[in-house]
Motif scaffolding. Structure first.
Motif, PDB file in Angstrom:
ATOM      1  N   THR A   1       0.803  -1.232   0.000  1.00 46.95           N
ATOM      2  CA  THR A   1       0.000   0.000   0.000  1.00 46.95           C
ATOM      3  C   THR A   1       0.832   1.276   0.000  1.00 46.95           C
ATOM      4  N   ASN A   2       2.122   1.192   0.320  1.00 47.88           N
ATOM      5  CA  ASN A   2       2.908   2.425   0.456  1.00 47.88           C
ATOM      6  C   ASN A   2       4.340   2.261  -0.034  1.00 47.88           C
ATOM      7  N   PHE A   3       4.872   3.335  -0.598  1.00 48.19           N
ATOM      8  CA  PHE A   3       6.292   3.454  -0.940  1.00 48.19           C
ATOM      9  C   PHE A   3       6.862   4.502   0.005  1.00 48.19           C
ATOM     10  N   LEU A   4       7.927   4.151   0.742  1.00 41.69           N
ATOM     11  CA  LEU A   4       8.445   5.020   1.797  1.00 41.69           C
ATOM     12  C   LEU A   4       9.898   5.406   1.555  1.00 41.69           C
ATOM     13  N   LEU A   5      10.230   6.672   1.878  1.00 38.83           N
ATOM     14  CA  LEU A   5      11.574   7.219   1.736  1.00 38.83           C
ATOM     15  C   LEU A   5      12.283   7.238   3.084  1.00 38.83           C
ATOM     16  N   HIS A   6      13.620   7.054   3.045  1.00 42.86           N
ATOM     17  CA  HIS A   6      14.426   7.004   4.264  1.00 42.86           C
ATOM     18  C   HIS A   6      15.744   7.756   4.063  1.00 42.86           C
TER      19      HIS A   6
ATOM     20  N   SER B   1      22.459  10.467   3.010  1.00 45.30           N
ATOM     21  CA  SER B   1      21.559  11.559   3.414  1.00 45.30           C
ATOM     22  C   SER B   1      21.362  11.580   4.923  1.00 45.30           C
ATOM     23  N   ARG B   2      20.845  12.720   5.414  1.00 45.76           N
ATOM     24  CA  ARG B   2      20.634  12.898   6.853  1.00 45.76           C
ATOM     25  C   ARG B   2      19.336  13.676   7.121  1.00 45.76           C
ATOM     26  N   ILE B   3      18.719  13.373   8.261  1.00 47.46           N
ATOM     27  CA  ILE B   3      17.511  14.084   8.683  1.00 47.46           C
ATOM     28  C   ILE B   3      17.777  15.577   8.810  1.00 47.46           C
ATOM     29  N   ALA B   4      18.985  15.943   9.229  1.00 47.57           N
ATOM     30  CA  ALA B   4      19.320  17.343   9.496  1.00 47.57           C
ATOM     31  C   ALA B   4      19.575  18.159   8.233  1.00 47.57           C
TER      32      ALA B   4
ATOM     33  N   ILE C   1       2.556   7.392  -1.322  1.00 46.63           N
ATOM     34  CA  ILE C   1       4.004   7.554  -1.251  1.00 46.63           C
ATOM     35  C   ILE C   1       4.320   8.526  -0.130  1.00 46.63           C
ATOM     36  N   SER C   2       5.182   8.113   0.804  1.00 40.20           N
ATOM     37  CA  SER C   2       5.477   8.959   1.947  1.00 40.20           C
ATOM     38  C   SER C   2       6.888   8.656   2.456  1.00 40.20           C
ATOM     39  N   ASP C   3       7.099   8.795   3.785  1.00 36.27           N
ATOM     40  CA  ASP C   3       8.429   8.575   4.360  1.00 36.27           C
ATOM     41  C   ASP C   3       8.312   7.807   5.669  1.00 36.27           C
ATOM     42  N   HIS C   4       9.454   7.618   6.336  1.00 38.34           N
ATOM     43  CA  HIS C   4       9.469   6.841   7.579  1.00 38.34           C
ATOM     44  C   HIS C   4       8.660   7.540   8.671  1.00 38.34           C
ATOM     45  N   ARG C   5       8.688   8.878   8.683  1.00 40.36           N
ATOM     46  CA  ARG C   5       7.939   9.588   9.726  1.00 40.36           C
ATOM     47  C   ARG C   5       6.434   9.348   9.581  1.00 40.36           C
ATOM     48  N   TYR C   6       5.953   9.100   8.385  1.00 40.45           N
ATOM     49  CA  TYR C   6       4.551   8.739   8.196  1.00 40.45           C
ATOM     50  C   TYR C   6       4.203   7.508   9.024  1.00 40.45           C
TER      51      TYR C   6
ATOM     52  N   ILE D   1       3.705   3.525  14.595  1.00 37.68           N
ATOM     53  CA  ILE D   1       4.661   2.423  14.669  1.00 37.68           C
ATOM     54  C   ILE D   1       6.071   3.010  14.760  1.00 37.68           C
ATOM     55  N   GLY D   2       6.786   2.747  15.833  1.00 46.55           N
ATOM     56  CA  GLY D   2       8.169   3.185  15.955  1.00 46.55           C
ATOM     57  C   GLY D   2       8.307   4.655  16.285  1.00 46.55           C
ATOM     58  N   SER D   3       9.553   5.154  16.151  1.00 42.74           N
ATOM     59  CA  SER D   3       9.842   6.533  16.562  1.00 42.74           C
ATOM     60  C   SER D   3      10.710   7.298  15.565  1.00 42.74           C
ATOM     61  N   HIS D   4      10.933   6.763  14.378  1.00 41.68           N
ATOM     62  CA  HIS D   4      11.812   7.437  13.413  1.00 41.68           C
ATOM     63  C   HIS D   4      11.145   8.683  12.823  1.00 41.68           C
ATOM     64  N   THR D   5      11.974   9.666  12.454  1.00 43.70           N
ATOM     65  CA  THR D   5      11.452  10.925  11.921  1.00 43.70           C
ATOM     66  C   THR D   5      12.036  11.279  10.556  1.00 43.70           C
ATOM     67  N   ASP D   6      12.755  10.332   9.909  1.00 42.42           N
ATOM     68  CA  ASP D   6      13.264  10.634   8.570  1.00 42.42           C
ATOM     69  C   ASP D   6      12.115  10.576   7.548  1.00 42.42           C
ATOM     70  N   VAL D   7      12.156  11.479   6.558  1.00 41.25           N
ATOM     71  CA  VAL D   7      13.321  12.116   5.976  1.00 41.25           C
ATOM     72  C   VAL D   7      13.610  13.517   6.521  1.00 41.25           C
ATOM     73  N   GLY D   8      12.967  13.925   7.570  1.00 46.05           N
ATOM     74  CA  GLY D   8      13.291  15.180   8.196  1.00 46.05           C
ATOM     75  C   GLY D   8      12.404  16.340   7.800  1.00 46.05           C
ATOM     76  N   PRO D   9      12.479  17.450   8.559  1.00 43.71           N
ATOM     77  CA  PRO D   9      11.540  18.564   8.389  1.00 43.71           C
ATOM     78  C   PRO D   9      11.780  19.416   7.153  1.00 43.71           C
ATOM     79  N   ASN D  10      12.960  19.308   6.537  1.00 44.11           N
ATOM     80  CA  ASN D  10      13.274  20.191   5.404  1.00 44.11           C
ATOM     81  C   ASN D  10      13.191  19.496   4.047  1.00 44.11           C
ATOM     82  N   PHE D  11      12.686  18.280   4.041  1.00 44.67           N
ATOM     83  CA  PHE D  11      12.560  17.574   2.765  1.00 44.67           C
ATOM     84  C   PHE D  11      11.620  18.358   1.851  1.00 44.67           C
ATOM     85  N   PRO D  12      11.988  18.591   0.586  1.00 41.02           N
ATOM     86  CA  PRO D  12      11.176  19.422  -0.323  1.00 41.02           C
ATOM     87  C   PRO D  12      10.006  18.632  -0.922  1.00 41.02           C
ATOM     88  N   TRP D  13       8.976  18.448  -0.118  1.00 39.72           N
ATOM     89  CA  TRP D  13       7.839  17.649  -0.567  1.00 39.72           C
ATOM     90  C   TRP D  13       7.194  18.229  -1.820  1.00 39.72           C
TER      91      TRP D  13
END
Length: 570
Positions: free
Chosen positions: A244-249, A310-313, A357-362, A369-381
């Motif tokens: 159901t989903n494609f996720l970025l990390h 790549s990095r969350i920051a 299509i989303s990311d790990h923070r989704y 589920i879990g606690s990850h926050t990638d791809v981070g707040p500055n990803f150019p959605w």
């Protein structure tokens, strides 16, 4: 380098092909020639679906005759032979689930000369072009015959590549640099090919991102990238879950696509992704039909890609500096969604639960589920979503789109894009008040919700009704509370009076009812589906019944005891 296999002896178990490290099958759509009995000629729609379900790409190839055989080599049959074989090839190609905009490769399986090419073979390919168009014609042969076909413009081109599949046989050390495939391992008695599932195969190097695979949407430009297979053991079964989903990390490290893949292929590290990506290099680590170790309990229903290095920051500017990789990731996401039939909607912050299509923070925020926050707040959605839209929406309107535009009563669209039907050939989309179904042999037709209930009861297009063949019709019903509905399908028709159940009318009983005047005749509206009775069946109508047994059909009108047989119209 990714590899594909070709074989004719029998249909090989798809999972065994994947386990052997290959990513595609070059599949015959030609029949076995007289006197031969190849189990994989032609492939079937069921086998094509199994290959796709296993995550394997498929390319169509045609070879009927053979040098030295009673059936002559295909290329010797000239223009008329090319046209005739292309017509048969296209019909089979479409019937087993291939799209119209995918090439078919025709074989020149011997060491022909330039004189033979100019006098006969090129005319065969011009005959093929008359049916497929040169854009969708491909060639298999030695390096020189591939070059001649390109120079004479009888095969299609994609960027710097052409639909040329070069075989090592008769090529010597020559290589055609514009070829998309290279047959490196040829199974012969003196040099046997590798064995997969007890069958020997040929092995082909894949030289271009677009090598003719069915799954590719060629209405948009494919971003240039190199795709490498580094399949490893770090995966699990999906346990039957629907993707159901494609996720970025992000990696949170400085690796390359290949160094990260090497780390993921060590099961002791407990992590993996389906793809790693950096600097236009894509490494496939886990086949999409298996679950990677990326998002805990969300693994069974997701496909996962990690941007190596790549990095969350990262700032927005740092993300935009790898815009080429963002576009490649968008392309891979759309390719996956179209392959597996899930939505291409980009689900960005603030998230909502859904296909897309989303990311790990989704997974963390929306699914809990879990606690990850990638791809981070500055990803150019916004930029990424535009790339996704370019691959999804840059096409001409489809037959389903055109039918929906002509049917405003359908209301709001609920499906993003179109979904594949289980046969791998048809497509459908859901709307507020019905569905639109398309099949190459029936075109696109809208089915209103009032008829969809019966269609669903009969297992949609996989059941006896098949695909709709016309638009629904409103029928006046003086004795009802409003107009009734009727719609024809491949396997009969569905009739529904206002506020009443819908019924299926078909076969000999349907023909007899039609002869009596349909709903306006002496029997009136259908009042049941067919019911088994003794050695046959009967169906009830508003004013009577029709009975069928082999070799006999009787229509009776309710008129006291006994019922009155209806005479057939003259």
């Amino acid at each position: 380098m990714s590899t594909a296999v070709d074989f004719a002896a029998r249909l090989i178990e798809p999972r065994a092909i994947v386990a052997a490290g290959h990513s595609a099958v070059l599949a015959y759509i030609s029949p076995s020639r007289p006197g031969a009995n190849f189990g994989a000629k032609p492939i079937t729609a069921d086998y094509a679906r199994a290959l796709t379900a296993a995550g394997l790409d498929i390319v169509s190839i045609w070879q009927y005759g053979k040098p030295g055989d009673a059936t002559p080599s295909d290329w010797t049959t000239g223009y008329d032979g090319g046209r005739r074989m292309a017509e048969q090839a296209l019909a089979t190609h479409l019937s087993v689930g291939a799209p119209r905009h995918a090439p078919i490769f025709f074989a020149v399986d011997e060491d022909i000369s330039l004189s033979q090419w100019n006098s006969t073979a090129v005319e065969f390919f011009r005959g093929v072009n008359s049916v497929l168009g040169s854009a969708w014609t491909g060639i298999y042969g030695h390096a020189r015959v591939c070059a001649w076909a390109i120079e004479d413009a009888v095969v299609g081109a994609r960027g710097q590549f052409s639909w040329a599949w070069q075989t090592r046989a008769w090529s010597g050390t020559e290589r055609e640099p514009r070829a998309v495939l290279y047959q490196r391992v040829i199974d012969t008695p003196s040099n046997p090919g590798p064995i997969i599932d007890s069958t020997r195969v040929d092995v082909n190097d894949i030289l271009a991102p677009d090598f003719g695979q069915w799954a590719l949407d060629r209405s948009v430009s494919v971003p240039p990238f190199t795709e490498i297979d580094r399949l490893g053991p770090s995966h699990s079964s999906r346990e039957g879950a629907r993707i159901t989903n494609f996720l970025l990390h992000t990696q949170e490290g400085n690796g390359t696509a290949e160094s990260l893949a090497a780390y993921l292929n060590n099961p002791a590290n407990g992590v993996s992704y389906h793809y790693t990506l950096r600097d236009a290099v894509v490494v496939r680590v886990v086949p999409e039909e298996l679950a990677s170790w990326s998002v805990l309990s969300a693994n069974p229903f997701t496909v996962n890609l990690c941007f190596a290095g790549s990095r969350i920051a990262w700032s927005r500017a740092q993300w935009l500096a790898i815009d080429g990789d963002l576009r490649i990731a968008a392309y891979l996401a759309v390719r996956s969604a179209q392959r597996h039939g899930y939505s291409t909607e980009v689900i960005e912050p603030d998230y909502h639960v859904g296909d897309g299509i989303s990311d790990h923070r989704y997974v963390t925020r929306a699914l809990g589920i879990g606690s990850h926050t990638d791809v981070g707040p500055n990803f150019p959605w916004d930029v990424f979503a535009a790339h996704v839209a370019s691959f999804v929406g840059a096409t001409e309107p489809t037959a389903i789109d055109l039918r929906a535009a002509a049917s405003p009563w359908l209301g709001a669209r609920r499906t993003t894009g179109e979904l594949s039907t289980p046969d791998g050939v048809g497509r459908f989309a859901e709307f507020e008040h019905g569905h639109v179904y398309w099949h190459p042999s029936t075109d696109a037709h809208a089915v209103p919700t009032a008829i969809m209930d019966k269609y669903a009861e009969l297992e949609w297009e996989t059941g006896p009704l098949g695909y709709p063949t016309a638009e629904h019709t409103e029928l006046p019903d003086p004795q009802g509370s409003g107009p009734g509905l009727a719609q024809t399908f491949q396997g009969g028709a569905v009739y529904r009076r206002a506020a009443q159940p819908a019924y299926w009318v078909h076969g000999a009983i349907g023909a007899r009812w039609a002869a009596a005047g349909h709903e306006n005749g002496e029997l009136g509206w259908p009042a049941s589906d067919e019911t088994a009775h003794d050695d046959g069946v009967y169906q009830s109508f508003e004013f009577g019944r029709i009975y069928w047994v082999p070799e006999q059909i009787v229509a009776l009108r309710n008129s006291g005891e006994p019922d009155t047989p209806l005479s057939r119209p003259a």
